[in-house]
Scaffold this active site. Structure first.
Site, PDB file in Angstrom:
ATOM      1  N   TYR A  52       0.787  -0.948   0.313  1.00 32.10           N
ATOM      2  CA  TYR A  52      -0.168  -0.264   0.332  1.00 32.10           C
ATOM      3  C   TYR A  52       0.869   1.128   0.083  1.00 32.10           C
ATOM      4  O   TYR A  52       2.297   1.086   0.891  1.00 32.10           O
ATOM      5  CB  TYR A  52      -1.011  -0.099   1.723  1.00 32.10           C
ATOM      6  CG  TYR A  52      -2.832  -0.006   0.925  1.00 32.10           C
ATOM      7  CD1 TYR A  52      -3.348   0.946  -0.284  1.00 32.10           C
ATOM      8  CD2 TYR A  52      -3.494  -1.783   1.302  1.00 32.10           C
ATOM      9  CE1 TYR A  52      -4.564   0.589  -0.140  1.00 32.10           C
ATOM     10  CE2 TYR A  52      -4.442  -1.570   0.781  1.00 32.10           C
ATOM     11  CZ  TYR A  52      -4.673  -0.606   0.106  1.00 32.10           C
ATOM     12  OH  TYR A  52      -6.362  -0.774  -0.041  1.00 32.10           O
ATOM     13  N   GLU A  54      -0.076   5.161  -0.482  1.00 32.53           N
ATOM     14  CA  GLU A  54      -1.221   6.064  -0.312  1.00 32.53           C
ATOM     15  C   GLU A  54      -0.654   7.226  -0.356  1.00 32.53           C
ATOM     16  O   GLU A  54       0.708   7.494   0.455  1.00 32.53           O
ATOM     17  CB  GLU A  54      -2.750   6.459   0.756  1.00 32.53           C
ATOM     18  CG  GLU A  54      -3.487   5.196  -0.021  1.00 32.53           C
ATOM     19  CD  GLU A  54      -4.985   4.874   1.034  1.00 32.53           C
ATOM     20  OE1 GLU A  54      -5.141   6.337   2.330  1.00 32.53           O
ATOM     21  OE2 GLU A  54      -5.277   4.267   1.406  1.00 32.53           O
ATOM     22  N   ASP A 198      -6.361  13.591 -24.675  1.00 35.55           N
ATOM     23  CA  ASP A 198      -7.194  11.839 -24.662  1.00 35.55           C
ATOM     24  C   ASP A 198      -6.017  11.490 -25.379  1.00 35.55           C
ATOM     25  O   ASP A 198      -6.701  11.281 -26.577  1.00 35.55           O
ATOM     26  CB  ASP A 198      -7.835  11.642 -23.964  1.00 35.55           C
ATOM     27  CG  ASP A 198      -8.575  10.563 -23.655  1.00 35.55           C
ATOM     28  OD1 ASP A 198      -7.007   9.912 -23.867  1.00 35.55           O
ATOM     29  OD2 ASP A 198      -9.122   9.532 -23.283  1.00 35.55           O
ATOM     30  N   THR A 224      -3.919   5.974 -21.172  1.00 33.30           N
ATOM     31  CA  THR A 224      -4.009   5.047 -20.617  1.00 33.30           C
ATOM     32  C   THR A 224      -2.120   4.216 -21.175  1.00 33.30           C
ATOM     33  O   THR A 224      -1.775   5.155 -21.408  1.00 33.30           O
ATOM     34  CB  THR A 224      -4.320   3.898 -21.411  1.00 33.30           C
ATOM     35  OG1 THR A 224      -4.447   4.100 -22.994  1.00 33.30           O
ATOM     36  CG2 THR A 224      -5.901   4.271 -21.137  1.00 33.30           C
ATOM     37  N   LYS A 227      -1.844   0.617 -24.834  1.00 30.94           N
ATOM     38  CA  LYS A 227      -2.564   0.242 -25.740  1.00 30.94           C
ATOM     39  C   LYS A 227      -1.088   0.202 -26.815  1.00 30.94           C
ATOM     40  O   LYS A 227      -0.426  -0.045 -26.620  1.00 30.94           O
ATOM     41  CB  LYS A 227      -3.243   1.685 -26.130  1.00 30.94           C
ATOM     42  CG  LYS A 227      -5.064   1.640 -25.361  1.00 30.94           C
ATOM     43  CD  LYS A 227      -6.146   2.282 -25.832  1.00 30.94           C
ATOM     44  CE  LYS A 227      -7.108   2.024 -25.258  1.00 30.94           C
ATOM     45  NZ  LYS A 227      -7.372   3.096 -24.099  1.00 30.94           N
ATOM     46  N   ARG A 233      -2.210  -2.387 -17.864  1.00 28.45           N
ATOM     47  CA  ARG A 233      -3.528  -2.192 -17.886  1.00 28.45           C
ATOM     48  C   ARG A 233      -3.137  -0.542 -16.828  1.00 28.45           C
ATOM     49  O   ARG A 233      -2.716  -1.232 -15.442  1.00 28.45           O
ATOM     50  CB  ARG A 233      -4.221  -3.069 -17.376  1.00 28.45           C
ATOM     51  CG  ARG A 233      -4.796  -3.914 -18.485  1.00 28.45           C
ATOM     52  CD  ARG A 233      -5.207  -3.174 -20.064  1.00 28.45           C
ATOM     53  NE  ARG A 233      -6.572  -2.964 -19.575  1.00 28.45           N
ATOM     54  CZ  ARG A 233      -7.402  -3.121 -20.655  1.00 28.45           C
ATOM     55  NH1 ARG A 233      -7.521  -4.576 -20.925  1.00 28.45           N
ATOM     56  NH2 ARG A 233      -8.632  -2.763 -20.413  1.00 28.45           N
TER      57      ARG A 233
HETATM   58  N1  DSN Z   1     -12.183   1.147 -24.138  1.00 25.31           N
HETATM   59  C1  DSN Z   1     -10.954   1.170 -25.081  1.00 25.31           C
HETATM   60  C2  DSN Z   1     -11.282   1.057 -26.495  1.00 25.31           C
HETATM   61  O1  DSN Z   1     -10.962   0.349 -26.832  1.00 25.31           O
HETATM   62  O2  DSN Z   1     -10.662   2.231 -27.162  1.00 25.31           O
HETATM   63  C3  DSN Z   1     -10.880   3.504 -24.411  1.00 25.31           C
HETATM   64  O3  DSN Z   1     -10.846   3.046 -23.650  1.00 25.31           O
END
Ligand code: DSN
Length: 422
Positions: A52, A54, A198, A224, A227, A233
């Site tokens: 943890y 925090e 984003d 994120t 990707k 993740r």
């Molecule tokens: N769910 C994602 C996507 O597949 O584009 C975006 O967060």
């Protein structure tokens, strides 16, 4: 490790094995998915999951942070270097929380945000009606040009002048073209709005210098990490120094409790991997593969939203083929080609049965596919689309897909031996 799992929970072990086989034996075209490296996988599955933490490095609410502080600082420094940002927060659990934290850092509930409409390629958390972001904030979505499918900056400016949003969001989840963040920044300045960018989908292309970075123009950049960036993740916020304290407070304690330290550890590893010439070559190949796939699909008479792609994804408009997106996605899945059905701009059909199919090349590029294999995928898609109700042809395509996959093994950690060590 897998032996321990086998011993303690053979049922789950077997399911992991089945998923590993699925990921290895299929062509994964969902543009937001990838295969992480063995190093990222190990960091993510390490003992840091037990801790943890925090707070932030040097200011925690729990003791025992000798190592976690060093890890989080390393992840922050690597992210700052990679994205050339003043400040990085690597704690967001994922993109949705990161987006909400970006808004919470900059404006008050009830104020107006303006993001791309979900049905035109934006994300749920850009203020779509079913997302809490449209309940906490007054949301004014902007469309793409209905004729071209492209961002229409005149329209965006007109809406911004009319509604005077406090935040303009630039970024998308289903937009196949490069986004001009500089123009977005100019519009935001004109109406005295903040800009949040984003870049969840294109972060890997941005760090490789293939798409222009929003960092010089945006107040806060959200992404994120899993990707095109090919990490675990997770989520991340980058911002100018003037917003650093507000961003940190919005993430913790504003929205989250303890950060996932194992994820921050794996983010640190992924940032190091992305800071290499190999990664730049990888990102270039993602786009080359997407372009090759798009060209071949066009040659086969498929309509593509915007007529092609500049990035890692392609949005197929299936109306001229008279096949619903869901039906094609399911038939392709039976042929071991994994895609997702998606709305197309202005789609009259409902989101659960839309007219589009979204595909992308980050995962196939990781396993080594080049333009030749991308074109072969177009052949498979054409065959399945033309024989949508013929199960024996779909099965035959599945066999060819399996053969192709066997020539391009996925990262080593996916190969989990079964009980007979096969
Ligand atoms: N769910 C994602 C996507 O597949 O584009 C975006 O967060």
């Amino acid at each position: 490790m897998i032996n321990a799992l086998e011993q303690y929970d053979p049922q789950i072990c077997e399911l992991i094995r089945q998923e590993a086989a699925r990921q290895s034996g299929s062509i994964r075209l969902i543009p937001s998915e990838n295969y992480v490296s063995k190093a990222v996988m190990l960091a993510s599955g390490s003992c840091l999951t037990n801790k943890y933490a925090e707070g932030y490095p040097g200011r925690r609410y729990y003791e025992g942070q000798q190592v976690t502080d060093l890890i989080e600082r390393t992840a922050q420094e690597r992210a700052k270097k990679l994205f050339k940002a003043d400040h990085a927060n690597v704690q967001p659990y994922s993109g949705s929380v990161a987006n909400l934290a970006a808004y919470a850092a900059l404006i008050d509930p009830g104020e107006t945000i303006m993001g791309m409409s979900l049905s035109h390629g934006g994300h749920l958390t850009h203020g779509w009606k079913v997302s809490l972001t449209s309940k906490f904030y007054n949301s004014v979505p902007y469309p793409v040009n209905p004729n071209t499918g492209m961002l229409d900056f005149d329209k965006i400016e007109e809406l911004a002048m009319k509604h005077r949003p406090k935040i303009i969001i630039s970024g998308a989840t289903a937009y196949p073209r490069e986004i001009d963040f500089e123009i977005f920044g100019q519009i935001a300045k004109k109406v005295d709005a903040y800009m949040v960018s984003d870049i969840a989908h294109i972060a890997g292309l941005v760090v490789a210098g293939i798409h222009k970075s929003p960092v010089p123009y945006a107040d806060v950049v959200s992404t994120t990490t899993h990707k095109t960036l090919r990490g675990p993740r997770g989520g991340m916020l980058l911002c100018k120094e003037e917003h650093a304290k507000k961003v940190d407070k919005a993430v913790f304690p504003g929205l989250q409790g303890g950060p996932h330290v194992h994820t921050m550890t794996a983010i640190a590893v992924a940032m190091a991997e992305a800071d290499t010439t190999e990664f730049v070559a990888y990102a270039k190949q993602i786009v080359e593969n997407a372009k090759a796939l798009a060209e071949k699909l066009l040659e086969y008479g498929f309509d593509l939203v915007t007529g092609g792609t500049d990035n890692h994804l392609i949005l197929i408009d299936l109306r001229s083929k008279k096949i619903p997106g869901k039906k094609l996605a399911k038939a392709l899945d039976r042929a071991r080609i994994v895609t997702n059905y998606n709305t197309i701009p202005g789609d009259p059909a409902p989101p659960m049965n839309p007219n589009g199919l979204r595909i992308g090349t980050p995962a196939i590029t990781t396993r080594g596919f080049k333009q030749g294999q991308a074109k072969q995928i177009a052949d498979f898609i054409k065959t399945v689309a033309e024989n949508i109700d013929n199960e024996s042809i779909i099965e035959q395509v599945g066999k060819e897909v399996l053969l192709l996959c066997s020539q391009f093994p996925v990262p080593e950690h996916f190969i989990i031996p079964n009980k007979n060590n096969k």
